[in-house]
Design an enzyme around this catalytic site. Structure first.
Site, PDB file in Angstrom:
ATOM      1  N   LYS A  48     105.786 -57.973  79.091  1.00  0.00           N
ATOM      2  CA  LYS A  48     105.651 -57.351  80.409  1.00  0.00           C
ATOM      3  C   LYS A  48     104.961 -58.242  81.440  1.00  0.00           C
ATOM      4  CE  LYS A  48     107.842 -53.624  79.445  1.00  0.00           C
ATOM      5  NZ  LYS A  48     109.050 -53.196  80.147  1.00  0.00           N
TER       6      LYS A  48
HETATM    7  N1  PMP Z   1     108.069 -52.809  73.098  1.00  0.00           N
HETATM    8  C1  PMP Z   1     106.944 -52.456  73.732  1.00  0.00           C
HETATM    9  C2  PMP Z   1     105.668 -52.476  72.973  1.00  0.00           C
HETATM   10  C3  PMP Z   1     106.978 -52.081  75.087  1.00  0.00           C
HETATM   11  O1  PMP Z   1     105.850 -51.716  75.716  1.00  0.00           O
HETATM   12  C4  PMP Z   1     108.224 -52.053  75.747  1.00  0.00           C
HETATM   13  C5  PMP Z   1     108.277 -51.635  77.183  1.00  0.00           C
HETATM   14  N2  PMP Z   1     108.289 -50.251  77.428  1.00  0.00           N
HETATM   15  C6  PMP Z   1     109.381 -52.409  75.037  1.00  0.00           C
HETATM   16  C7  PMP Z   1     109.253 -52.797  73.724  1.00  0.00           C
HETATM   17  C8  PMP Z   1     110.757 -52.348  75.632  1.00  0.00           C
HETATM   18  O2  PMP Z   1     110.993 -53.328  76.613  1.00  0.00           O
HETATM   19  P1  PMP Z   1     111.857 -52.973  77.863  1.00  0.00           P
HETATM   20  O3  PMP Z   1     111.101 -51.989  78.672  1.00  0.00           O
HETATM   21  O4  PMP Z   1     112.051 -54.264  78.583  1.00  0.00           O
HETATM   22  O5  PMP Z   1     113.148 -52.382  77.398  1.00  0.00           O
END
Ligand code: PMP
Length: 344
Positions: A48
């Site tokens: 992120k």
């Molecule tokens: N794994 C974790 C620990 C996350 O915080 C997130 C984000 N919500 C994701 C996977 C998924 O990534 P994305 O939001 O880019 O689909």
């Protein structure tokens, strides 16, 4: 005198260019070669960081943000941490509306990074005024000069990964990648990465990992939003109870669903076999690899890249706590995995 000090100018310069590391023991019996993109190597310990930095810098380029502006977001923790980190360096206020499903560690961590945190109930619908979406929207409307990152409905979330994660993986695999397996929450990671990779080679197979209790897989297959698919589950950050526009369903070939229990065990197994201390959703990806292998998705020529989104330290009171695992019924009563019972 020439400045020979080899220092970064600030922590944000460390975002991106995360390592790709071969998996060895955990994939020993599976056909194919497996490589993990370790997003915990970002300074905020998750993928992120890329999204927070990219969206905030885009807003700066467009002149939307000025010194002292407020940045508002909904988050399961990681995005919040990254926004808080970027806000500190760039001088913005950070307000976060988070789900009560997020671990206490994560919430404490956000507050430690200077964010103002509102904890909202997890199991209410997205349009309920108590939901973290509605709380964030209201705060944005009430706070003058604020921006709302809105990661689930912000195309820049996809662009962040299109411009960074995708090219990194293409370069690190020397263009030999055959499969990408990644979690889908907002969908930004898998969509941006897959969009870039498929532009280089349309034959790359892209598999999204979804949770039982989430609507994404069914929506991908039928184009319909089926609320019967929705029920509470424990994995944070994976799957959704709505359809995010930050997901480009076109570049994802298929979804696979994983359980809370198997994903928790898979994360613990990654730590014990590969020495990689990863988060819950990395376990989900690993569990997906096992299920896909059982369905003969890979052969000995496959070069599979998996994305491990964050670090295990964020889950000490959850999947890495034997007590928590037991309380969820994730251990059968006969064996507490890896624990030596004292004999008296
Ligand atoms: N794994 C974790 C620990 C996350 O915080 C997130 C984000 N919500 C994701 C996977 C998924 O990534 P994305 O939001 O880019 O689909």
């Amino acid at each position: 005198m020439e400045n020979k000090i080899k220092a970064y100018n600030n922590i944000l310069e460390l975002i991106g260019d995360t390592p790709l590391v071969k998996l060895n023991r955990i994939t020993e019996k599976l056909p194919g070669n497996f490589y993990a993109k370790l997003e915990s190597f970002n300074p905020g310990h998750s993928s992120k960081d890329r999204v927070a930095a990219y969206i905030i810098e885009e807003a700066e380029r467009k002149g939307i943000l000025t010194k002292g502006s407020t940045i508002i977001e909904t988050t399961s923790g990681n995005t919040g941490f990254s926004i808080a980190m970027v806000s500190i360096i760039k001088g913005y206020e950070c307000i976060l509306a988070v789900s009560s499903k997020s671990s206490k560690d994560k919430i404490d961590m956000l507050r430690s990074m200077g964010a103002t945190v509102y904890v909202c109930p997890a199991h209410v619908s997205a349009d309920d005024p108590r939901s973290y979406y509605q709380v964030a929207k209201r705060l944005h409307e009430e706070t003058k000069g604020s921006i709302y990152i809105n990661q689930y409905f912000n195309e820049l979330n996809i662009d962040a990964h299109y411009n960074t994660t995708g090219p990194e993986i293409w370069g690190q695999t020397d263009g030999q990648i055959t499969h990408l397996v990644a979690c889908s929450g907002t969908g930004g990671t898998i969509s941006g990465t897959a969009r870039y990779l498929k532009e280089q080679n349309p034959n790359i197979n892209v598999i999204g990992v979804d949770a039982f209790g989430s609507v994404l897989k069914k929506y991908h297959e039928t184009g319909e939003f089926d609320s019967n698919e929705i029920y509470p589950y424990r994995i944070e950050g994976l799957g959704k109870n709505l359809i995010p526009t930050a997901t480009d369903f076109e570049v994802i070939d298929k979804f696979i669903k994983v359980t809370d229990e198997e994903s928790a065990h898979a994360a613990r197994e990654i730590a014990k076999t590969e020495g990689m201390f990863v988060g819950y959703t990395s376990g989900a990806v690993m569990q997906a690899i096992k299920q896909l292998s059982a369905k003969r998705t890979f052969d000995e020529n496959s070069k599979v890249v998996v994305i491990f989104p964050d670090h295990g330290s964020r889950y000490m009171s959850k999947i890495y706590s034997d007590k928590w695992m037991e309380d969820q019924g994730f251990f059968d009563s006969q064996s507490v995995e890896g624990t030596q019972q004292a004999q008296f």
